[in-house]
Design a protein around this motif. Sequence first.
Motif, PDB file in Angstrom:
ATOM      1  N   VAL A 151       0.910  -1.208   0.074  1.00  0.00           N
ATOM      2  CA  VAL A 151       0.002   0.171  -0.014  1.00  0.00           C
ATOM      3  C   VAL A 151       0.845   1.408  -0.026  1.00  0.00           C
ATOM      4  N   ASN A 152       2.029   1.383   0.674  1.00  0.00           N
ATOM      5  CA  ASN A 152       2.876   2.229   0.754  1.00  0.00           C
ATOM      6  C   ASN A 152       3.437   2.625  -0.649  1.00  0.00           C
ATOM      7  N   GLU A 153       3.824   1.589  -1.424  1.00  0.00           N
ATOM      8  CA  GLU A 153       4.344   1.833  -2.867  1.00  0.00           C
ATOM      9  C   GLU A 153       3.088   2.472  -3.696  1.00  0.00           C
ATOM     10  N   LEU A 154       2.042   1.892  -3.621  1.00  0.00           N
ATOM     11  CA  LEU A 154       0.811   2.786  -4.387  1.00  0.00           C
ATOM     12  C   LEU A 154       0.774   4.171  -3.973  1.00  0.00           C
ATOM     13  N   TYR A 155       0.853   4.208  -2.625  1.00  0.00           N
ATOM     14  CA  TYR A 155       0.861   5.615  -2.091  1.00  0.00           C
ATOM     15  C   TYR A 155       1.693   6.556  -2.716  1.00  0.00           C
ATOM     16  N   GLN A 156       2.986   6.126  -2.678  1.00  0.00           N
ATOM     17  CA  GLN A 156       4.143   7.093  -3.489  1.00  0.00           C
ATOM     18  C   GLN A 156       3.723   7.040  -4.825  1.00  0.00           C
ATOM     19  N   ARG A 157       3.464   6.100  -5.373  1.00  0.00           N
ATOM     20  CA  ARG A 157       3.095   6.135  -7.048  1.00  0.00           C
ATOM     21  C   ARG A 157       2.242   7.152  -7.477  1.00  0.00           C
ATOM     22  N   THR A 158       1.026   6.994  -6.619  1.00  0.00           N
ATOM     23  CA  THR A 158      -0.401   7.828  -6.785  1.00  0.00           C
ATOM     24  C   THR A 158      -0.343   9.405  -6.132  1.00  0.00           C
ATOM     25  N   PHE A 159       0.266   9.470  -4.999  1.00  0.00           N
ATOM     26  CA  PHE A 159       0.092  10.897  -4.289  1.00  0.00           C
ATOM     27  C   PHE A 159       1.362  11.604  -4.167  1.00  0.00           C
ATOM     28  N   GLN A 160       2.362  11.149  -4.595  1.00  0.00           N
ATOM     29  CA  GLN A 160       3.966  11.714  -4.328  1.00  0.00           C
ATOM     30  C   GLN A 160       4.192  12.273  -5.665  1.00  0.00           C
TER      31      GLN A 160
END
Length: 89
Positions: A80-89
């Motif tokens: 989920v953290n990888e998804l977060y980084q890809r989507t919101f950073q």
Amino acid sequence: MSTEIYINHPNFGLLYRLCVVEKNEELFTTLYAQRLFFKVIIQPQETIFEPLSRTEARLLVEAKLRRLRGNGEWEAYKQVNELYQRTFQ
């Protein structure tokens, strides 16, 4: 193993699942631009599309990350953290 899941929105077409938020609740975004976000609530009789702003979607994923970290679910947290980084950073 990566499993991509899609759902068809009546107005916006194909949506791509980012993650499961809670039981029967999933976060989806538009397939190409990833600018529109929806919390999709799946019930036996119907599927509810709740539109979210980018900020609301980000907060939803951050809350999920906190729950995973608190429960010690490190593998799920990493995904989920990888998804977060890809989507919101």
